[in-house]
Design an enzyme around this catalytic site. Structure first.
Site, PDB file in Angstrom:
ATOM      1  CG  HIS A  22      -2.103  -0.888   1.086  1.00  0.00           C
ATOM      2  ND1 HIS A  22      -2.034  -2.235   1.368  1.00  0.00           N
ATOM      3  CD2 HIS A  22      -3.382  -0.656   0.682  1.00  0.00           C
ATOM      4  CE1 HIS A  22      -3.217  -2.793   1.145  1.00  0.00           C
ATOM      5  NE2 HIS A  22      -4.046  -1.865   0.729  1.00  0.00           N
ATOM      6  CE  LYS A  28      -3.801  -0.472   4.816  1.00  0.00           C
ATOM      7  NZ  LYS A  28      -5.092   0.100   5.240  1.00  0.00           N
TER       8      LYS A  28
HETATM    9  P1  NAD Z   1      -7.329   9.364   5.103  1.00  0.00           P
HETATM   10  O1  NAD Z   1      -6.348   9.616   6.180  1.00  0.00           O
HETATM   11  O2  NAD Z   1      -7.067   9.923   3.740  1.00  0.00           O
HETATM   12  O3  NAD Z   1      -8.780   9.910   5.542  1.00  0.00           O
HETATM   13  C1  NAD Z   1      -9.332   9.739   6.807  1.00  0.00           C
HETATM   14  C2  NAD Z   1     -10.176  10.976   7.104  1.00  0.00           C
HETATM   15  O4  NAD Z   1     -10.904  10.734   8.311  1.00  0.00           O
HETATM   16  C3  NAD Z   1      -9.322  12.249   7.333  1.00  0.00           C
HETATM   17  O5  NAD Z   1      -9.847  13.333   6.584  1.00  0.00           O
HETATM   18  C4  NAD Z   1      -9.425  12.471   8.838  1.00  0.00           C
HETATM   19  O6  NAD Z   1      -9.349  13.852   9.202  1.00  0.00           O
HETATM   20  C5  NAD Z   1     -10.819  11.893   9.121  1.00  0.00           C
HETATM   21  N1  NAD Z   1     -11.007  11.517  10.529  1.00  0.00           N
HETATM   22  C6  NAD Z   1     -10.121  10.930  11.362  1.00  0.00           C
HETATM   23  N2  NAD Z   1     -10.665  10.788  12.588  1.00  0.00           N
HETATM   24  C7  NAD Z   1     -11.915  11.282  12.517  1.00  0.00           C
HETATM   25  C8  NAD Z   1     -12.970  11.433  13.455  1.00  0.00           C
HETATM   26  N3  NAD Z   1     -12.819  11.071  14.738  1.00  0.00           N
HETATM   27  N4  NAD Z   1     -14.142  11.986  13.034  1.00  0.00           N
HETATM   28  C9  NAD Z   1     -14.308  12.386  11.759  1.00  0.00           C
HETATM   29  N5  NAD Z   1     -13.326  12.309  10.815  1.00  0.00           N
HETATM   30  C10 NAD Z   1     -12.153  11.759  11.198  1.00  0.00           C
HETATM   31  O7  NAD Z   1      -7.515   7.784   5.040  1.00  0.00           O
HETATM   32  P2  NAD Z   1      -8.135   6.910   3.848  1.00  0.00           P
HETATM   33  O8  NAD Z   1      -7.040   6.425   2.964  1.00  0.00           O
HETATM   34  O9  NAD Z   1      -9.310   7.618   3.242  1.00  0.00           O
HETATM   35  O10 NAD Z   1      -8.624   5.610   4.674  1.00  0.00           O
HETATM   36  C11 NAD Z   1      -9.569   5.731   5.709  1.00  0.00           C
HETATM   37  C12 NAD Z   1      -9.839   4.359   6.318  1.00  0.00           C
HETATM   38  O11 NAD Z   1     -10.445   3.492   5.333  1.00  0.00           O
HETATM   39  C13 NAD Z   1      -8.592   3.608   6.802  1.00  0.00           C
HETATM   40  O12 NAD Z   1      -8.936   2.887   7.965  1.00  0.00           O
HETATM   41  C14 NAD Z   1      -8.277   2.662   5.643  1.00  0.00           C
HETATM   42  O13 NAD Z   1      -7.553   1.529   6.030  1.00  0.00           O
HETATM   43  C15 NAD Z   1      -9.680   2.283   5.211  1.00  0.00           C
HETATM   44  N6  NAD Z   1      -9.841   1.800   3.827  1.00  0.00           N
HETATM   45  C16 NAD Z   1     -10.732   0.788   3.638  1.00  0.00           C
HETATM   46  C17 NAD Z   1     -11.011   0.339   2.359  1.00  0.00           C
HETATM   47  C18 NAD Z   1     -12.073  -0.723   2.177  1.00  0.00           C
HETATM   48  O14 NAD Z   1     -12.386  -1.114   1.030  1.00  0.00           O
HETATM   49  N7  NAD Z   1     -12.678  -1.210   3.269  1.00  0.00           N
HETATM   50  C19 NAD Z   1     -10.367   0.894   1.253  1.00  0.00           C
HETATM   51  C20 NAD Z   1      -9.451   1.934   1.478  1.00  0.00           C
HETATM   52  C21 NAD Z   1      -9.200   2.387   2.773  1.00  0.00           C
END
Ligand code: NAD
Length: 245
Positions: A133, A137
Site C-alpha cells: 500500500h 497507510k
Molecule cells: P485518510 O487519512 O485519507 O482519511 C481519513 C479521514 O478521516 C481524514 O480526513 C481524517 O481527518 C478523518 N477523521 C479521522 N478521525 C476522525 C474522526 N474522529 N471523526 C471524523 N473524521 C475523522 O484515510 P483513507 O485512505 O481515506 O482511509 C480511511 C480508512 O479506510 C482507513 O482505515 C483505511 O484503512 C480504510 N480503507 C478501507 C477500504 C475498504 O475497502 N474497506 C479501502 C481503502 C481504505
C-alpha cells in the site's frame, strides 16, 4: 417517502472524497458530511445511513450514536481493536451493518478464489500473503490481508492470532507447515495490491489483485449502503451485498 440520504464520515480523506463522487455517480443523495472536529449527532439526524472511512478510533462514538438514532452503517475503516470489533457485533443486533475490509468486486472474488484454492490444493502447500500500500497507510497488515489470512486459517483449522507470522527476519529457522506468513510493504502511491502464494515443492500458485483506483472501493460502499436500506438488523459483509454466499 423522503429521499434516502447518506452521511459520509472522514469526508475530507482519500476514501471520503471518493465516496462523495461515487454517491453522485449512483444518484444517491449525500445529506451531510463530517470530518475531524465536526459534531456527529446533528449530521446523523439528517441522514438514513452512514458510510464511514474515517478512523477506527471513531468507531465507538459512531456505533453508539447510530444505535441511539437507529441508522444503518457501512463501516470501511480497518485496524480495529478486539473491543471495537466486539462493539460492532453488539451494535449489529440493533441496526443493520455492512462491515468489510474491502468493497471491491475483484477483491471479494479473490476471497472466494482463495477459499476454493486452499481447499483444492490441500495441506502440502505453504501459505503466504503479501500486500503493498501507499506510504500514508496507517495500519499493517491491511484489513484485506487480514481477511485473506483468516480465510486460509479457517480452511486449515488454524488461528489468526497463534498461527500467523508477520515477516521473517534473522535466524528463525525453517518454516513450519502450520504457519501462515503475512508481509506488508509500504511505499509511493500504491492503492492496494494483494497476493496469496500457495507454494509446494516443484510448483507454485499465486492469486493477485491490484487496485489502481479508490473508486472501486467507494462505488462498492455506496452499493452496500443502498443494499442495506431494506435489511433487518444484522452484521453483513460485501459477499452478502454481492450475492457471493
Ligand atoms: P485518510 O487519512 O485519507 O482519511 C481519513 C479521514 O478521516 C481524514 O480526513 C481524517 O481527518 C478523518 N477523521 C479521522 N478521525 C476522525 C474522526 N474522529 N471523526 C471524523 N473524521 C475523522 O484515510 P483513507 O485512505 O481515506 O482511509 C480511511 C480508512 O479506510 C482507513 O482505515 C483505511 O484503512 C480504510 N480503507 C478501507 C477500504 C475498504 O475497502 N474497506 C479501502 C481503502 C481504505
Amino acid at each position: 417517502m423522503s429521499e434516502f440520504k447518506l452521511l459520509v464520515t472522514g469526508s475530507k480523506g482519500r476514501m471520503g472524497q471518493a465516496v462523495i463522487s461515487a454517491a453522485q455517480a449512483q444518484g444517491v443523495a449525500v445529506g451531510a458530511t463530517i470530518d475531524l472536529g465536526d459534531a456527529l449527532a446533528p449530521a446523523l439526524e439528517k441522514c438514513d445511513c452512514v458510510i464511514d472511512f474515517s478512523s477506527h478510533h471513531f468507531t465507538d462514538e459512531l456505533l453508539t450514536e447510530a444505535v441511539k438514532l437507529k441508522k444503518s452503517l457501512v463501516i470501511g475503516t480497518t485496524g480495529h481493536t478486539d473491543e471495537e470489533l466486539a462493539h460492532i457485533r453488539e451494535a449489529s443486533k440493533v441496526i443493520p451493518v455492512v462491515f468489510a475490509s474491502n468493497f471491491s468486486v475483484g477483491v471479494n472474488t479473490l476471497f472466494w478464489l482463495t477459499r476454493k484454492a486452499t481447499e483444492l490444493l490441500g495441506p502440502d502447500f505453504d501459505l503466504e500473503v503479501i500486500e503493498m500500500h501507499h506510504r500514508m497507510k496507517k495500519d499493517a497488515p491491511s484489513g484485506t490481508a487480514r481477511t485473506l489470512v483468516e480465510i486460509l486459517a479457517d480452511v486449515r483449522g488454524l488461528s489468526y492470532d497463534s498461527d500467523c507470522r508477520h515477516g521473517r527476519f534473522g535466524d528463525v529457522g525453517a518454516r513450519t507447515p502450520k504457519e501462515i506468513g503475512v508481509h506488508a510493504l509500504r511505499g509511493g502511491d500504491v492503492v492496494g495490491d494483494h497476493t496469496v502464494v500457495f507454494a509446494n515443492v516443484g510448483e507454485r500458485v499465486e492469486l493477485t489483485h491490484k487496485a489502481s483506483s479508490r473508486d472501486t472501493f467507494a462505488g462498492g460502499a455506496v452499493r452496500a449502503a443502498r443494499w442495506l436500506a431494506d435489511k433487518p438488523a444484522g452484521l453483513y459483509d460485501m459477499q452478502d451485498v454481492l450475492g457471493l454466499k
